[in-house]
Design a protein around this motif. Structure first.
Motif, PDB file in Angstrom:
ATOM      1  N   GLY A  14       0.811  -1.212   0.000  1.00 54.20           N
ATOM      2  CA  GLY A  14       0.000   0.000   0.000  1.00 54.20           C
ATOM      3  C   GLY A  14       0.845   1.262   0.000  1.00 54.20           C
ATOM      4  O   GLY A  14       2.084   1.209   0.034  1.00 54.20           O
ATOM      5  N   ILE A  15       0.178   2.394  -0.005  1.00 57.54           N
ATOM      6  CA  ILE A  15       0.857   3.693   0.001  1.00 57.54           C
ATOM      7  C   ILE A  15       1.759   3.800   1.229  1.00 57.54           C
ATOM      8  O   ILE A  15       1.362   3.477   2.337  1.00 57.54           O
ATOM      9  N   GLY A  16       2.990   4.234   0.996  1.00 58.99           N
ATOM     10  CA  GLY A  16       3.966   4.395   2.065  1.00 58.99           C
ATOM     11  C   GLY A  16       4.776   3.155   2.368  1.00 58.99           C
ATOM     12  O   GLY A  16       5.703   3.196   3.165  1.00 58.99           O
ATOM     13  N   GLU A  17       4.453   2.041   1.718  1.00 58.29           N
ATOM     14  CA  GLU A  17       5.169   0.800   1.971  1.00 58.29           C
ATOM     15  C   GLU A  17       6.214   0.549   0.888  1.00 58.29           C
ATOM     16  O   GLU A  17       6.105   1.051  -0.229  1.00 58.29           O
ATOM     17  N   LEU A  18       7.215  -0.237   1.237  1.00 64.00           N
ATOM     18  CA  LEU A  18       8.230  -0.618   0.263  1.00 64.00           C
ATOM     19  C   LEU A  18       7.628  -1.590  -0.753  1.00 64.00           C
ATOM     20  O   LEU A  18       6.801  -2.433  -0.393  1.00 64.00           O
ATOM     21  N   ALA A  19       8.050  -1.440  -1.988  1.00 62.29           N
ATOM     22  CA  ALA A  19       7.551  -2.303  -3.051  1.00 62.29           C
ATOM     23  C   ALA A  19       8.652  -2.551  -4.057  1.00 62.29           C
ATOM     24  O   ALA A  19       9.565  -1.743  -4.214  1.00 62.29           O
ATOM     25  N   LYS A  20       8.547  -3.668  -4.754  1.00 66.71           N
ATOM     26  CA  LYS A  20       9.485  -3.989  -5.818  1.00 66.71           C
ATOM     27  C   LYS A  20       8.723  -4.028  -7.131  1.00 66.71           C
ATOM     28  O   LYS A  20       7.665  -4.651  -7.236  1.00 66.71           O
ATOM     29  N   ASP A  21       9.260  -3.345  -8.121  1.00 63.38           N
ATOM     30  CA  ASP A  21       8.730  -3.399  -9.481  1.00 63.38           C
ATOM     31  C   ASP A  21       9.493  -4.517 -10.177  1.00 63.38           C
ATOM     32  O   ASP A  21      10.667  -4.357 -10.498  1.00 63.38           O
ATOM     33  N   ILE A  22       8.834  -5.655 -10.372  1.00 61.46           N
ATOM     34  CA  ILE A  22       9.551  -6.807 -10.933  1.00 61.46           C
ATOM     35  C   ILE A  22       9.931  -6.604 -12.393  1.00 61.46           C
ATOM     36  O   ILE A  22      10.833  -7.270 -12.892  1.00 61.46           O
ATOM     37  N   VAL A  30       5.800   3.093  -2.379  1.00 61.40           N
ATOM     38  CA  VAL A  30       4.564   3.349  -3.119  1.00 61.40           C
ATOM     39  C   VAL A  30       4.029   4.718  -2.717  1.00 61.40           C
ATOM     40  O   VAL A  30       3.835   5.004  -1.533  1.00 61.40           O
ATOM     41  N   MET A  31       3.805   5.573  -3.724  1.00 61.43           N
ATOM     42  CA  MET A  31       3.310   6.924  -3.481  1.00 61.43           C
ATOM     43  C   MET A  31       1.830   7.071  -3.802  1.00 61.43           C
ATOM     44  O   MET A  31       1.178   7.974  -3.306  1.00 61.43           O
TER      45      MET A  31
END
Length: 80
Positions: A14-22, A30-31
């Motif tokens: 979700g917004i504010g969490e770390l994410a990986k763009d595979i 995530v903004m």
């Protein structure tokens, strides 16, 4: 008797969490979402990039640790 089973389906960060763009292999924060795409900002700041929602997943343990260390290092530099 009610049994709770783990779901194999991963939820997108979700917004504010770390994410990986595979698709690109990059990790960021995530903004938001616009136009059916997820907007992700690099951990150290900078210009956001757009990722397809199906390509956005939670980072692995090593990737998350690396990102959190980069955030902490950036925060400590700003206090100098």
């Amino acid at each position: 008797m009610l049994l709770c089973m783990a779901s194999n389906q991963q939820t997108r960060p979700g917004i504010g969490e770390l994410a990986k763009d595979i698709a690109s292999g990059r990790v960021g924060v995530v903004m938001g979402e616009t136009g059916g795409r997820v907007q992700i900002r690099p951990v150290g700041g900078g210009v956001e990039w757009d990722a397809m929602p199906d390509n956005v997943v939670a980072p692995g343990a090593r990737e998350e640790l690396s990102a959190r260390v980069a955030i902490a290092n950036g925060n400590s530099r700003s206090r100098l």
